[in-house]
Design a protein around this motif. Structure first.
Motif, short mmCIF file in Angstrom:
data_model
loop_
_atom_site.label_atom_id
_atom_site.label_comp_id
_atom_site.label_asym_id
_atom_site.label_seq_id
_atom_site.Cartn_x
_atom_site.Cartn_y
_atom_site.Cartn_z
N UNK A 1 25.65 61.17 46.01
CA UNK A 1 24.36 60.49 45.95
C UNK A 1 24.51 59.09 45.36
N UNK A 2 25.37 58.95 44.36
CA UNK A 2 25.54 57.64 43.73
C UNK A 2 26.16 56.63 44.69
N UNK A 3 27.07 57.09 45.54
CA UNK A 3 27.78 56.16 46.42
C UNK A 3 27.14 56.08 47.80
N UNK A 4 25.95 56.62 47.95
CA UNK A 4 25.30 56.67 49.26
C UNK A 4 25.09 55.26 49.81
N UNK B 1 27.16 52.82 50.23
CA UNK B 1 27.92 51.71 49.65
C UNK B 1 29.17 51.46 50.47
N UNK C 1 17.23 56.48 43.57
CA UNK C 1 17.69 55.11 43.35
C UNK C 1 18.26 54.54 44.65
N UNK C 2 19.04 55.37 45.36
CA UNK C 2 19.67 54.89 46.58
C UNK C 2 18.63 54.57 47.65
N UNK C 3 17.50 55.26 47.63
CA UNK C 3 16.50 55.06 48.68
C UNK C 3 15.61 53.86 48.41
N UNK C 4 15.53 53.41 47.18
CA UNK C 4 14.58 52.34 46.86
C UNK C 4 14.89 51.02 47.53
N UNK D 1 17.93 62.13 40.96
CA UNK D 1 17.69 60.80 40.40
C UNK D 1 18.51 59.76 41.14
N UNK D 2 19.77 60.09 41.43
CA UNK D 2 20.64 59.13 42.13
C UNK D 2 20.13 58.87 43.55
#
Lengths: 221, 248, 201
Positions: free
Chosen positions: A150-153, A155, A218-221, A214-215
């Motif tokens: 999710x964090x690296x979605x 990137x 953030x990635x979708x915003x 949560x991650x």
């Protein structure tokens, strides 16, 4: 609950339609474990000693393979947005995604591991402990991996980055998982390792979907 | 109480923190130099030669403070990150990003000096000791944090994503430490212990001053870095364009 | 009733719009217009809650949607740029799984009826990969029939549709409004639906 089942069902259905992805990871697992004896030599005692570590490291790497795709396709085609907008809390749906990932990448490894363990001359008891440890440990890998995915979605260089983030966090799972089998072989009993693995699993099952959610937001915003 | 709170939040905005940090930096550099001079003097000239380890042991005056700092900075980084997520203040994320390279440097320094210490003491550069292994993984965690932030273009997303990673990491650090310790005792690979029983009082003082020096250095460098980050991110704002150092 | 109060949107370092106020009541629809990059899609994403507003509030029946959470999302149907349609699955599977994600089980019969209404008869079981762009879009639009949502938020719903489908969709939106529904949509074309207001960004 219905929605969570729908998420799992959809991911399994998709995996059935494109089988190659699941099979590639399995084949990778087989080939990596088979390379070790070629690199180290065929001495049975040595191979038996390194078997738990080799099998666990290979399992770790094999689960990493599918990790990056965990949310990527859903992100690209807008399904992820619909999941966020679903009346069901996103954390539960993410839990469904993680469960599906485990069924596709973790469970096959659990079933395949004893066959590979035979190549390393592990006895029946050790194979049982290996399966049990993988059964407890692979969901842990999917849970922790989901946070990284999710964090690296979306990137650039996501795949390599993902392994840099996730592999250090896999260390406890690796130690207790491989340690369980080693302890059994050494005649110490695997109970302690397995219960610690189960405790880690409980902890991760509680926190990881939350952090992943949560991650993702953030990635979708 | 209420007044105090408002006062603190005033400095939470990059615009008012920037000049404040600028004023503080020389002081922390000065303190770092002062503590460093005293600490080095104590550790090289006052502290007695160790009976078993000879002169080589003196590297712990750098090694121990560096490893303390590497762990402590990760905690501070995670605290800033958590604050940033909870209160949505921009400065928190900037502080976290500013601390990460210093933390990574400290972890690297601890590993390197550890290897230098290990060669004469244990006869090998590297031992899979619980502490060294955990330090290595901590180093990887720092690198992961820096790499993740570097891969994200939007600074706000970088801050938040980094914050989640830091919080996940801080939960994991003790678990990793204990798992590595457990692993080490099971394998009994290296039964080395750093002699802490017979430590002279002057050694402790030396270590304390060196630790204070590292603290002050870390704060000074982090503040310098956060000032650079503020300038970079706020480049489009009026107040940055009005700054003397930007105009000239 | 959806009401917007002093809404601002900031993307990166650019302020797309600020101080936006409007309300959409039952039977009303809003046509969001503006040049490329004016913030139409961003506005819709703010309205559904995918993005957090820089300033301002979005209220559903007088309550902030942030606090309402799933009680707001239950009444909402959002169709974005991306289809949320899986290429490997058939139209029928896509539609049913999407409904289950919303928490309702969709019987085969009503799913098929919705697909037939959009002219996908005979193609229900075909993987969506084999359908044309317009037909894929129709699979997506079939959700309008199957999900009972009060507020429709549609991003460029008319792209890739032929004349017949445009008429069909317009009629569908008309029915929805007549039933007391609300709709907010972006489109570059003039819209043949009465009772709408325009919002120029």
């Amino acid at each position: 609950m219905n929605a969570v089942l729908a998420v799992i069902r959809r991911d399994l259905l998709l995996a059935m339609r494109r089988k190659s992805e699941v099979l590639t990871a399995l084949f990778f697992f087989v080939i990596v474990t088979s390379l070790f004896p070629l690199g180290i030599g065929p001495e049975p005692a040595l191979l038996k000693k390194i078997a738990p570590g080799v099998l666990w490291v290979a399992a770790l790497l094999a689960t990493m393979l599918g990790l990056q795709r965990m949310f990527a396709a859903d992100h690209a085609d807008g399904t992820l947005e619909q999941m966020v907008l679903s009346p069901t809390p996103l954390g539960l749906l993410v839990g469904g995604k993680i469960a599906a990932h485990w069924m596709l990448s973790g469970l096959p490894l659990v079933l395949l591991a004893p066959v590979l363990g035979l190549q390393f001359d592990l006895d029946v008891g050790a194979l049982g402990v290996l399966m049990l440890a993988l059964l407890l440990g692979t969901p842990l890998l999917s849970l922790i991996g989901a946070i990284g995915a999710a964090l690296t979605l979306g990137l650039r260089g996501g795949g390599v980055l993902l392994s840099l983030l996730v592999l250090p966090l896999y260390v406890p799972a690796l130690i207790f998982g491989a340690g369980a089998v080693e302890a059994h072989i050494a005649g110490l009993g695997a109970g302690g390792h397995l219960s610690l693995l189960a405790a880690l699993l409980a902890l991760a099952a509680f926190f990881a979907p939350w952090a992943t959610t949560a991650a993702l937001r953030i990635a979708l915003e | 109480m209420n007044n105090k709170l408002i006062h603190w939040f005033k400095y939470a905005s990059p615009q008012s923190f920037y000049p404040l940090a600028g004023k503080m930096i020389p002081w922390f550099w000065g303190l770092a130099a002062a503590f460093g001079v005293v600490g080095l003097w104590l550790s090289f000239f006052v502290a007695p030669t160790d009976a078993q380890q000879g002169e080589g042991y003196r590297i712990i005056f750098v090694h121990v403070p560096a490893s303390w700092m590497s762990m402590f900075i990760y905690l501070v980084l995670a605290a800033w990150a958590g604050l940033g997520l909870a209160l949505n203040t921009r400065l928190s994320g900037m502080m976290a990003s500013a601390l990460a390279p210093t933390g990574a440097l400290m972890a690297f320094l601890a590993l390197w000096t550890g290897a230098f210490w290990g060669k004469p003491m244990w006869g090998t550069w590297w031992v899979w000791d619980a502490r060294i292994t955990s330090e290595l993984i901590l180093f990887f965690l720092y690198l992961g944090f820096i790499a993740l932030q570097a891969a994200i273009d939007d600074p706000r997303r970088a801050d938040k994503a980094g914050a989640i990673l830091a919080l996940v990491g801080v939960v994991n650090v003790p678990i990793i430490y204990f798992s590595v310790k457990w692993w080490n005792t099971l394998h009994q690979g290296s039964s080395v212990s750093v002699g802490k029983s017979s430590m002279a009082v002057t050694m402790l003082w030396g270590m304390l001053f060196m630790a204070l020096c590292f603290w002050m250095y870390s704060i000074a460098v982090a503040l310098m870095r956060v000032r650079a980050i503020i300038l970079e991110r706020e480049a489009h704002t009026e107040w940055v364009k009005e700054l003397n150092e930007v105009k000239s | 009733m959806l009401s917007i109060h002093g809404l601002s949107c900031v993307r990166g370092e650019r302020r797309l719009f600020a101080g936006l106020d409007f309300a959409v009541g039952p039977g009303e629809w809003l046509h969001v217009r503006g040049e490329n990059g004016a913030g139409k899609t961003s506005l819709l994403r703010l309205l559904v809650g995918l993005m957090a507003p820089a300033e301002g509030e979005i209220r559903w029946n007088g309550e902030n949607v942030r606090t309402l959470g799933e009680d707001y999302r239950r009444h909402l149907l959002f169709l974005g740029h991306h289809g949320a349609v899986k290429e490997e699955l058939s139209a029928l599977e896509n539609l049913q799984l999407a409904s289950q994600l919303d928490g309702d089980a969709l019987a085969d019969r009503s799913a098929l009826a919705a697909l037939h209404r959009f002219g996908l008869k005979g193609r229900e079981e075909l993987p969506v990969r084999f359908l044309s762009a317009g037909q894929k879009r129709r699979v997506l639009l079939a959700r309008l029939v199957t999900k009972q949502a009060k507020l429709w938020i549609l991003d460029e719903p008319f792209t890739a549709l032929d004349v017949k489908a445009v008429d069909m969709l317009s009629a569908l939106i008309g029915e929805h409004l007549a039933d007391g529904g609300m709709a907010i949509l972006t489109s570059h074309q003039a819209m043949p639906i009465p009772g709408g207001r325009e919002l120029q960004l």
